[in-house]
Design an enzyme around this catalytic site. Sequence first.
Site, PDB file in Angstrom:
ATOM      1  N   CYS A 149     -22.549 -19.828   4.644  1.00 32.32           N
ATOM      2  CA  CYS A 149     -22.699 -18.686   5.552  1.00 32.32           C
ATOM      3  C   CYS A 149     -21.814 -18.874   6.783  1.00 32.32           C
ATOM      4  O   CYS A 149     -21.958 -19.844   7.512  1.00 32.32           O
ATOM      5  CB  CYS A 149     -24.158 -18.550   5.968  1.00 32.32           C
ATOM      6  SG  CYS A 149     -24.413 -17.176   7.094  1.00 32.32           S
TER       7      CYS A 149
ATOM      8  N   ASN B  40     -18.774 -18.176  -0.892  1.00 32.64           N
ATOM      9  CA  ASN B  40     -19.561 -17.460   0.096  1.00 32.64           C
ATOM     10  C   ASN B  40     -18.576 -16.494   0.783  1.00 32.64           C
ATOM     11  O   ASN B  40     -17.431 -16.384   0.370  1.00 32.64           O
ATOM     12  CB  ASN B  40     -20.196 -18.437   1.083  1.00 32.64           C
ATOM     13  CG  ASN B  40     -21.469 -17.853   1.698  1.00 32.64           C
ATOM     14  OD1 ASN B  40     -21.442 -16.733   2.207  1.00 32.64           O
ATOM     15  ND2 ASN B  40     -22.561 -18.586   1.641  1.00 32.64           N
TER      16      ASN B  40
ATOM     17  N   CYS C  54       6.662   8.619 -19.414  1.00 35.37           N
ATOM     18  CA  CYS C  54       6.994   8.706 -17.985  1.00 35.37           C
ATOM     19  C   CYS C  54       6.842  10.136 -17.469  1.00 35.37           C
ATOM     20  O   CYS C  54       7.215  11.092 -18.151  1.00 35.37           O
ATOM     21  CB  CYS C  54       8.441   8.237 -17.798  1.00 35.37           C
ATOM     22  SG  CYS C  54       9.089   8.507 -16.142  1.00 35.37           S
TER      23      CYS C  54
ATOM     24  N   CYS D  68       7.720  10.452 -11.584  1.00 31.30           N
ATOM     25  CA  CYS D  68       7.321  10.453 -10.174  1.00 31.30           C
ATOM     26  C   CYS D  68       8.299   9.623  -9.344  1.00 31.30           C
ATOM     27  O   CYS D  68       8.271   9.679  -8.119  1.00 31.30           O
ATOM     28  CB  CYS D  68       5.898   9.923 -10.015  1.00 31.30           C
ATOM     29  SG  CYS D  68       5.732   8.164 -10.386  1.00 31.30           S
TER      30      CYS D  68
ATOM     31  N   CYS E 183       8.670   3.991  -9.427  1.00 29.88           N
ATOM     32  CA  CYS E 183       9.268   2.719  -9.847  1.00 29.88           C
ATOM     33  C   CYS E 183      10.654   2.582  -9.227  1.00 29.88           C
ATOM     34  O   CYS E 183      11.034   1.511  -8.763  1.00 29.88           O
ATOM     35  CB  CYS E 183       9.332   2.638 -11.370  1.00 29.88           C
ATOM     36  SG  CYS E 183      10.245   3.985 -12.153  1.00 29.88           S
TER      37      CYS E 183
ATOM     38  N   CYS F  33      11.593  -0.368  -6.612  1.00 33.43           N
ATOM     39  CA  CYS F  33      12.635  -1.324  -6.982  1.00 33.43           C
ATOM     40  C   CYS F  33      13.783  -1.265  -5.973  1.00 33.43           C
ATOM     41  O   CYS F  33      14.313  -2.288  -5.547  1.00 33.43           O
ATOM     42  CB  CYS F  33      13.136  -1.022  -8.390  1.00 33.43           C
ATOM     43  SG  CYS F  33      14.250  -2.288  -9.024  1.00 33.43           S
TER      44      CYS F  33
ATOM     45  N   CYS G 261      17.398  -6.872 -13.952  1.00 34.35           N
ATOM     46  CA  CYS G 261      15.939  -6.922 -13.756  1.00 34.35           C
ATOM     47  C   CYS G 261      15.474  -8.379 -13.775  1.00 34.35           C
ATOM     48  O   CYS G 261      15.809  -9.133 -14.678  1.00 34.35           O
ATOM     49  CB  CYS G 261      15.249  -6.130 -14.861  1.00 34.35           C
ATOM     50  SG  CYS G 261      13.448  -6.226 -14.814  1.00 34.35           S
TER      51      CYS G 261
END
Lengths: 456, 427
Positions: B135, B200, B342, B345, B348, B352, B379
Amino acid sequence: MQSQQQRISTDNLESNFREVNPGLSPKAAIEEANRCLYCYDAPCIKACPTGINIPSFIKKIASGNLKGSARVIMEANPVGASCARVCPTEELCEGACVLNDASTPIMIGDLQRVATDWAIHNQQQLFQPGEYNGKNVAVVGGGPAGLSAARELARLGYKVTIFEAKEKAGGLDTFGIVSFRLPQDISLWEVEQVEQLGVNIRTRVQVGKDISAEDIVDGHDAVILAVGMGNVPMLGIEGEDLQGVYDAIEFVEETKRNGLRTDFVGKKVAVIGAGNTAIDAATCSVRLGAANVQMVYRRTEAEMTAYDFEYEFAKLDGVEFRWLTQPTRIIGDEHGRVKQLECVRMQLGEPDESGRRRPLPVEGSELTLEVDAVIKAIGQTRHTALIEAFGLDHEKGVVRIDQDTFQTSHPKVYAAGDVIFGRGQGEAMVVTAAEQGKQTAYAVHQQLTDSVTESA
Amino acid sequence: MADLSINLAGIKSPNPFWLASAPPTNSGYQVQRAFEAGWGGAVWKTLGDPILNVSSRFAGLDFNGQKVFGFNNIELITDRPLEVNLKEIYETKKKFPDHAIIASLMVEPKREAWHEIVKRVEDVGVDGLELNFGCPHGMSERGMGSASGQVPELVEAQTMWAKEVAQTPVIIKLTPNITDITATAYAAVQGGADAISMINTINSLMGVDLDTWNTIPHVGGKGAHGGYCGPAVKPIALNMVAECARHPDIHVPISGIGGISTWQDAVEYMLMGATGVQVCTAAMHHGFSIVEDMIDGLNNYLDDKGIPSAMEIVGKSVDRFTDWGNLDLNYHIVARINNDVCINCNKCHIACEDASHQCIDMLTDENGVDYLQVREEDCVGCNLCSIVCPVDGAIDMVEVPSQEAPLSWNERQAAVQKLSENRKIVS
């Protein structure tokens, strides 16, 4: 789904004209705002004629920055509060939302209303005038295009005077769209926003009567003609002058002035046409207590120019539709009041110059509708006389402009909004008019700044 | 139907879902309701010398319109007399003999104090003890709770004192407010702990009110740090469980605690070495009935996998958790976008572009259709695009077969070392 009986009260007509869409609750707004993906290079922005940065204003709703949100909207669209209510969003921003296929599109219109309602409710002045640059511009017509142009010019430091024929500015948003979709005070707030930038709105001034076109042109560095369109043209059939025959534009306008007429309660009404105004006239009739409202259209559902949501709304209001039916005569009683509407059934032939199949009468298919009122909604006339008073080139009342600069055949005069709509020029939407007004303001600014630079 | 029962250091319960020592286990009434709802066990709200609580105790952290992403509290241990708690424990155990009741205990770090409370509590028939060394608020200012739990020597000594008299298994509940939890876990083991439980709550200040500038929550205009828990802490807690589970000298069972809201969370904890789990925030948010889906979901998961008993999954992922230096430098994945799934939007792309390695291009095909494409040669397989992608299945992270044999940093350094030694020998 509510039935017509639940939606419409014949005892309290005023209640029928209150805004139907209650808007999003604060909780629903937050939930919906958080559902927005905040797309990069978002298709909704590209689908908005005024290019509102929609993900930005929605993010601001989610973060509790409603003032910022309203500013983003109104920055791009000076009549963004009205557009939140009247835009055909499913054909524009919401139609482009990437969530259409993945789940359901974001309720962009309703969120836009949340932010603008907040600004209205909290009496926010969102923009400041620019420092006076010594130039004066006249805007003829205080509708969406005119207000939009005036707002932007005032921000750029111009002294702007709007000449408005009616007693209030706002044009179609103030007088032409039914109150249960767009309450008048929303449009008047937008007018006020423009006035607070120092724009002088001279109401009840008719150009050509109270002031000449020449005086306006001579007295300003530039003039923007944004007078929209006129009333409904004549049908050209017998009986048009009978008592009980109405012009849809005037008819709707009357419901937005003082008091609602009570003489439609229990009556049978025929509306001729199937465009936006026809739907408004039909639903107004229902809401004025008419017992039966039929829309009479010579083509079919597929060719009607009203938006899907308007059509759905009319059906919910209990409006009936008579497709492929052309009025041929309005028949009056012995007192000169409308009694019947004589029609003929139509069939579709080859496409005409508008690309729509041409309706042709079916021989021997005459029919007669028992009606108490006939409302004409077959389009709008053009302000040809006014256009000619400015000496502008036009084609059947559609002002000819340079597509890039909105400049008319008169170098000092520009035109925007419905006055340039038609003949392949633009769309007759409030949002398009707003964008044209904005662009015209920038074109005027460009022109006047360039001339300063050249003379310097 | 899989066997969901567990045996944690000798403490048996019909399923791995226990309520953690916290407000939901404050009284017999609550614990009995919990057992009726299906909870397999309950760790009673910490017993000790009754304290005084303040008013305005909890605060929630909302995120993007979702409630209780995180939760914090400044409530102390039980404020009810020990006798009342003991009577209710006795009655509850009698009514629910097959459910586990564990008494959470906290006293001053004195041998006699531990002896006394352990005896009194065991007299009423508990199945085990959990020593609260975790605690972080209030009690810690008095030398108890996490103040004890942050000092390995105190953990070891107090564990030993409790074990000197305890007849039932002793679980040591550890605080996460420490640099290396394995140090205190090891101390507990050295002290003779039968099991450890973690975590805790974490020291926290939930927020500041933008209008009043008061802390959230505040007590008459003043605030103090609280203990943070809820879904947001799960990764922190899971790591601590995993670190202890893979530690060669910490060989006692672990009761996992921290942000467990679903059966899936529980499975993850168990795979990472927890024999069972303890839940608090989820029950505080939704009520006891949430255990129904935890049980149902775990059962379906085990049945689908053909695993007959919940105990069989315990620790199955532990050997997959190691030091960074043992990871294969030649393993390579790349993002691949499924353009038919896809929704464009472009999240990604911008993630990136702005925050990773600029290898997702926004392109338009010959029909004018927009699409996104990964330049796989650039990538690095960071996963960011697939993390921000809102649509399942739109981005796959695909393994690219390596030309090289697996090689970790440690192996590489050892090889380099060996090479330089050889050179020395040669020269």
